[in-house]
Design an enzyme around this catalytic site. Sequence first.
Site, PDB file in Angstrom:
ATOM      1  N   ASP A  25      11.051   0.286   1.977  1.00 47.09           N
ATOM      2  CA  ASP A  25       9.631   0.500   1.731  1.00 47.09           C
ATOM      3  C   ASP A  25       9.069  -0.724   1.014  1.00 47.09           C
ATOM      4  O   ASP A  25       9.445  -1.011  -0.123  1.00 47.09           O
ATOM      5  CB  ASP A  25       9.447   1.758   0.868  1.00 47.09           C
ATOM      6  CG  ASP A  25       8.052   2.338   0.961  1.00 47.09           C
ATOM      7  OD1 ASP A  25       7.124   1.587   1.300  1.00 47.09           O
ATOM      8  OD2 ASP A  25       7.885   3.539   0.698  1.00 47.09           O
ATOM      9  N   ASP A  26       8.186  -1.452   1.691  1.00 49.16           N
ATOM     10  CA  ASP A  26       7.540  -2.632   1.097  1.00 49.16           C
ATOM     11  C   ASP A  26       8.546  -3.704   0.678  1.00 49.16           C
ATOM     12  O   ASP A  26       8.309  -4.431  -0.279  1.00 49.16           O
ATOM     13  CB  ASP A  26       6.690  -2.248  -0.123  1.00 49.16           C
ATOM     14  CG  ASP A  26       5.425  -1.503   0.248  1.00 49.16           C
ATOM     15  OD1 ASP A  26       5.226  -1.240   1.448  1.00 49.16           O
ATOM     16  OD2 ASP A  26       4.636  -1.178  -0.658  1.00 49.16           O
ATOM     17  N   CYS A  65       2.126   1.885   5.209  1.00 54.02           N
ATOM     18  CA  CYS A  65       3.303   2.727   5.408  1.00 54.02           C
ATOM     19  C   CYS A  65       3.145   3.718   6.548  1.00 54.02           C
ATOM     20  O   CYS A  65       3.978   3.778   7.458  1.00 54.02           O
ATOM     21  CB  CYS A  65       3.614   3.493   4.124  1.00 54.02           C
ATOM     22  SG  CYS A  65       3.997   2.448   2.703  1.00 54.02           S
ATOM     23  N   HIS A 128       5.742  10.758   5.138  1.00 55.37           N
ATOM     24  CA  HIS A 128       4.447  10.071   5.145  1.00 55.37           C
ATOM     25  C   HIS A 128       3.681  10.166   6.461  1.00 55.37           C
ATOM     26  O   HIS A 128       2.844   9.319   6.764  1.00 55.37           O
ATOM     27  CB  HIS A 128       4.614   8.599   4.753  1.00 55.37           C
ATOM     28  CG  HIS A 128       3.512   8.125   3.853  1.00 55.37           C
ATOM     29  ND1 HIS A 128       3.153   6.807   3.726  1.00 55.37           N
ATOM     30  CD2 HIS A 128       2.666   8.805   3.054  1.00 55.37           C
ATOM     31  CE1 HIS A 128       2.154   6.675   2.876  1.00 55.37           C
ATOM     32  NE2 HIS A 128       1.841   7.893   2.449  1.00 55.37           N
ATOM     33  N   ASP A 275       9.369  -0.986   6.396  1.00 53.40           N
ATOM     34  CA  ASP A 275       8.178  -0.462   7.059  1.00 53.40           C
ATOM     35  C   ASP A 275       7.075  -1.502   7.149  1.00 53.40           C
ATOM     36  O   ASP A 275       6.259  -1.484   8.060  1.00 53.40           O
ATOM     37  CB  ASP A 275       7.671   0.819   6.379  1.00 53.40           C
ATOM     38  CG  ASP A 275       7.225   0.608   4.934  1.00 53.40           C
ATOM     39  OD1 ASP A 275       7.516  -0.458   4.351  1.00 53.40           O
ATOM     40  OD2 ASP A 275       6.585   1.528   4.388  1.00 53.40           O
ATOM     41  N   ASN A 276       7.010  -2.385   6.190  1.00 50.17           N
ATOM     42  CA  ASN A 276       6.090  -3.516   6.234  1.00 50.17           C
ATOM     43  C   ASN A 276       6.575  -4.564   5.245  1.00 50.17           C
ATOM     44  O   ASN A 276       7.564  -4.359   4.557  1.00 50.17           O
ATOM     45  CB  ASN A 276       4.634  -3.120   5.950  1.00 50.17           C
ATOM     46  CG  ASN A 276       4.463  -1.929   5.054  1.00 50.17           C
ATOM     47  OD1 ASN A 276       4.091  -0.854   5.504  1.00 50.17           O
ATOM     48  ND2 ASN A 276       4.744  -2.116   3.779  1.00 50.17           N
TER      49      ASN A 276
END
Length: 428
Positions: A25-26, A65, A128, A275-276
């Site tokens: 995540d991030d 996300c 999410h 995710d990014n």
Amino acid sequence: PLCLCWALGPAAAPAPPNILLLLMDDMGWGDLGVFGEPSKETPNLDQMASEGMLFLDFYTANPLCSPSRAALLTGRLPVRNGFYTTNAHARNAYTPQDIVGGIPDSELLLPELLKKAGYINKIIGKWHLGHRPQFHPLKHGFDEWFGSPNCHFGPFDNRALPNIPVYRDWEMIGRYYEDFKIDLKTGEANLTQIYLQEALDFISKQQASQQPFFLYWAIDATHAPVYASKHFLGTSQRGLYGDAVREIDDSIGKILQHLQKLGISENTFVFFTSDNGAALISAPKQGESQMNKPGSFLQMLCCWFLFQVSHQLGNVMDLFSTSLSLAGLQPPSDRQIDGIDLLPAILQGKLIDRPIFYYRGNEMMAVRVGLYKAHYWTWSNSWEEYSKGIDFCPGQNVSGVTTHTQEEHTTLPLLFHLGRDPGEKYPL
């Protein structure tokens, strides 16, 4: 994101391979030693890279996300799967706890399709894709869930806004900050260790039952507010963010060792990505997360061969089509699928000619084909945000490119050659 693929041997298997998707995540591509992070604090992921394949030109489908995760699990751009909004130009859609929408019933998610090949599917961590009952992951192909419908934001007042719940399958078993403690002052939380044990237990159970599994390990320790367990706090040269990355690396090492111990590593395909790209919010107080193109540029680590590098142009949506191919399944034929099957690139070293489309909301902002990238719109963030010190491109601001108003270039796109100008600073 990052994309790394791993497994210890391309042995022919009588059954479909297990699929393990490690989604961070991030997390930025520069957070791993294999990509040049100087403190070299990710030995397990670096070893995974040395035994697997790195995809160096791998992108997320969106810099937020929810739409990125929706794209990964549907193989479709957010503008197709519903994770965009038209209430403002070039605006992405996402699902905080006060939004009632989520993944449409009409979308076919990867775990739903894998069931046709006999897979048992589990999600651990952050979903999410909606909070209301109709969006529950067990209604969209997953057999088991331990985690939360949102990120670990909070704590909230529990009156006007309750703390975010944590679920085991259909049952809410607690809430962040109450039953699952997160100390915002120290950054201490035991969540990564809990998620690790969930993964180990699920893998053991599926190995004993001799059924192929899809495990979607979607943990969120590197999403602000960043956290790590007590054992890892203060151990990184990079502050709290580095502590979180070190704990993730250690946990992934334990998962890979567990696959080997159970004798199923040669029939398990492991993907590691994010995710990014890295989030700027993590940097000022919680350690620096290095990045290049904010939000969109990743790499993937894919395990199966001794160290190989692929220059195949890839996207998180490709993990949908590739996983189906591993399971011996075809993508749905009644809808447009944007992800491609990467197995020819992984198994045969082929390069597949394909474009990558960059959308922001319902607007196509840019396209990459080969080494060329064309920008049809430019916009980083507003002047209002920028004046408050929020800089989405620190040290990389380029006049006429990193604009603070939405600038249209559809009649004469800004064109870059990424081989000669990877920073996209000099339009052709």
